[in-house]
Write a protein that holds these residues in place. Sequence first.
Motif, PDB file in Angstrom:
ATOM      1  N   UNK A 137       0.942  -1.358  -0.005  1.00  0.00           N
ATOM      2  CA  UNK A 137      -0.011  -0.042  -0.128  1.00  0.00           C
ATOM      3  C   UNK A 137       1.184   1.239  -0.186  1.00  0.00           C
ATOM      4  N   UNK A 138       1.975   1.346   0.565  1.00  0.00           N
ATOM      5  CA  UNK A 138       2.920   2.434   0.849  1.00  0.00           C
ATOM      6  C   UNK A 138       3.489   2.583  -0.528  1.00  0.00           C
ATOM      7  N   UNK A 139       3.912   1.519  -1.050  1.00  0.00           N
ATOM      8  CA  UNK A 139       4.569   1.734  -2.296  1.00  0.00           C
ATOM      9  C   UNK A 139       3.620   2.230  -3.486  1.00  0.00           C
ATOM     10  N   UNK A 140       2.404   1.700  -3.620  1.00  0.00           N
ATOM     11  CA  UNK A 140       1.495   2.356  -4.422  1.00  0.00           C
ATOM     12  C   UNK A 140       1.070   3.695  -4.125  1.00  0.00           C
TER      13      UNK A 140
ATOM     14  N   UNK B 115       3.067   5.726  -2.645  1.00  0.00           N
ATOM     15  CA  UNK B 115       4.305   6.567  -3.119  1.00  0.00           C
ATOM     16  C   UNK B 115       4.217   6.851  -4.733  1.00  0.00           C
ATOM     17  N   UNK B 116       3.819   5.921  -5.323  1.00  0.00           N
ATOM     18  CA  UNK B 116       3.946   6.158  -6.684  1.00  0.00           C
ATOM     19  C   UNK B 116       2.625   6.964  -7.398  1.00  0.00           C
ATOM     20  N   UNK B 117       1.630   6.970  -6.651  1.00  0.00           N
ATOM     21  CA  UNK B 117       0.749   8.021  -7.115  1.00  0.00           C
ATOM     22  C   UNK B 117      -0.732   7.411  -6.813  1.00  0.00           C
ATOM     23  N   UNK B 118      -0.904   6.172  -6.302  1.00  0.00           N
ATOM     24  CA  UNK B 118      -2.257   5.842  -6.057  1.00  0.00           C
ATOM     25  C   UNK B 118      -3.290   6.712  -5.580  1.00  0.00           C
ATOM     26  N   UNK B 119      -4.493   6.874  -6.107  1.00  0.00           N
ATOM     27  CA  UNK B 119      -5.324   8.261  -5.439  1.00  0.00           C
ATOM     28  C   UNK B 119      -6.204   7.561  -4.374  1.00  0.00           C
ATOM     29  N   UNK B 120      -6.153   6.259  -4.166  1.00  0.00           N
ATOM     30  CA  UNK B 120      -7.178   5.812  -3.250  1.00  0.00           C
ATOM     31  C   UNK B 120      -7.001   5.603  -1.784  1.00  0.00           C
TER      32      UNK B 120
ATOM     33  N   UNK C  53       0.002   9.427   3.581  1.00  0.00           N
ATOM     34  CA  UNK C  53       0.401   9.590   5.043  1.00  0.00           C
ATOM     35  C   UNK C  53      -0.325   8.782   5.687  1.00  0.00           C
ATOM     36  N   UNK C  54      -1.477   8.009   5.399  1.00  0.00           N
ATOM     37  CA  UNK C  54      -2.331   7.339   6.182  1.00  0.00           C
ATOM     38  C   UNK C  54      -1.836   6.211   6.522  1.00  0.00           C
TER      39      UNK C  54
ATOM     40  N   UNK D 237      -8.626  -5.118   2.239  1.00  0.00           N
ATOM     41  CA  UNK D 237      -8.084  -5.027   3.573  1.00  0.00           C
ATOM     42  C   UNK D 237      -6.660  -4.835   3.541  1.00  0.00           C
ATOM     43  N   UNK D 238      -6.127  -3.786   4.057  1.00  0.00           N
ATOM     44  CA  UNK D 238      -4.844  -3.636   4.254  1.00  0.00           C
ATOM     45  C   UNK D 238      -4.178  -4.037   5.566  1.00  0.00           C
ATOM     46  N   UNK D 239      -3.181  -4.622   5.763  1.00  0.00           N
ATOM     47  CA  UNK D 239      -2.638  -4.921   6.924  1.00  0.00           C
ATOM     48  C   UNK D 239      -1.328  -5.429   7.014  1.00  0.00           C
ATOM     49  N   UNK D 240      -0.498  -5.876   8.366  1.00  0.00           N
ATOM     50  CA  UNK D 240       0.653  -6.315   8.394  1.00  0.00           C
ATOM     51  C   UNK D 240       0.993  -7.425   7.796  1.00  0.00           C
ATOM     52  N   UNK D 241      -0.052  -8.308   7.438  1.00  0.00           N
ATOM     53  CA  UNK D 241       0.208  -9.787   6.814  1.00  0.00           C
ATOM     54  C   UNK D 241       1.189  -9.635   6.042  1.00  0.00           C
TER      55      UNK D 241
END
Length: 419
Positions: free
Chosen positions: A250-253, A255-260, A264-265, A290-294
């Motif tokens: 999620x962080x990588x996406x 960073x590259x500009x995903x708008x969803x 910073x979230x 779902x975005x998680x630490x898995x």
Amino acid sequence: MRVFKFGGASVKDAPSVRNVLQIIKRFNTEPLVIVVSAMGKTTNKFEALVNAHFDKQPTAAILEDLRNCHGEIVKDLFGDKAQPVLEDINNTLVEVEWALDDPDGLDRLFQYDQIVSIGEMLSTKIISAYLKFQGLENTWVDARDLIRTDNNYQDAKIDWDQTKAMTTSTIDAALKKANVVITQGFIGGTSENFTTTLGREGSDFTAAILAHCLKANDVTIWKDVPGVLNADPKYYHNTVLIPEMSFFDAMELAYFGTSVIHPKTIKPLQNANIPLYVRSFVDQDAAGTTVSNKSNLKIPPSFIVKPNQVLISLTPKDYSFVTEAHFTHIYSVLSDIRMKANCAQNSAVNFSFSTNNDLVKLNQLRERLSNEYDIKLVENAELVTIRYYDEDTIALTTEGKAVLLDHRTATSAQLVVKK
Ligand code: ASP
Ligand code: MG
């Protein structure tokens, strides 16, 4: 306790606000902290108001439009019981008039925050009142009593210690009164009680900050899309939903500009191991993302398109090799003029990068670098980032296009292409 965030699109008109009530009713068996953005395109209108004010253009019509849009929604929601809420809206908008009447010479960024933040004040007052009107007890909390920031207006930085202390005491007290709390996204306050904003689209960040400080079970962002897709349907036909992804991806996406997901979230949630759900406010039964630490979650190849790019190519005039000293010089100029290199690459005598087309900044760049470098520009290019690329996805991206720059790591390809 759970944190919900409703963005502008989810509260853009009266039917949308009724829909928000239905969602809250479904989940309020446990305590909910609800973060709400300004309604629809309100923030853009407030920005137009600030610009008009500083450009010495008329502001009355814009303010009137804001009053009317909110007034119409209130009348639709409350019918013949609208009067007290309309008065509250008018009183809130008086603060804008005061700010516009302030003596000239006040800092523009400061004024922006005092004025634009009113959008979130209006939306949360309307929604809190509407929930009560429909019998759903809730407490309206001023986000400036929760989020303490520095005075870097328009992009304020969080004072985490103060914010933790303020958030836990204020929300604990509020949840004792009713198990739904309504507060504003995007805004905070300084120690001197001035309003700050956290950067456009900052409400997701607010939800993450509150969840982090309150050790919430999870955060749900309710959106007008089914969840995180592997591409923007504006640019790609066969998009697929990503049901589960790691914070890392999620962080990588982001960073590259995903708008969803707002970039910073992720950090506050990742650090506190709090899962993030991205769900549809239209199709409330759908699971979303779902975005998680898995770890070891496989996601499909994902595309991020940045349109309207300029590829800038710099060659030292004396034909010397491009070295660390050149990088330092070039990047310090980019940082000064706040120009972002979205993707960069170098060869022996050339440094190329892709950036958003911004005429003012391009001129500043020329002024600062044209003595030492030959500067070439290619306009109307597109930067496509593919995370987890393969040969098929590269072929799809480059078909019928000229490839101006091709930069790959093991997991991501960045291609600057032009039709
Ligand atoms: N209302 C603000 C904006 O439009 C914050 C947000 O929506 O997240 O940028
Ligand atoms: Mg928004």
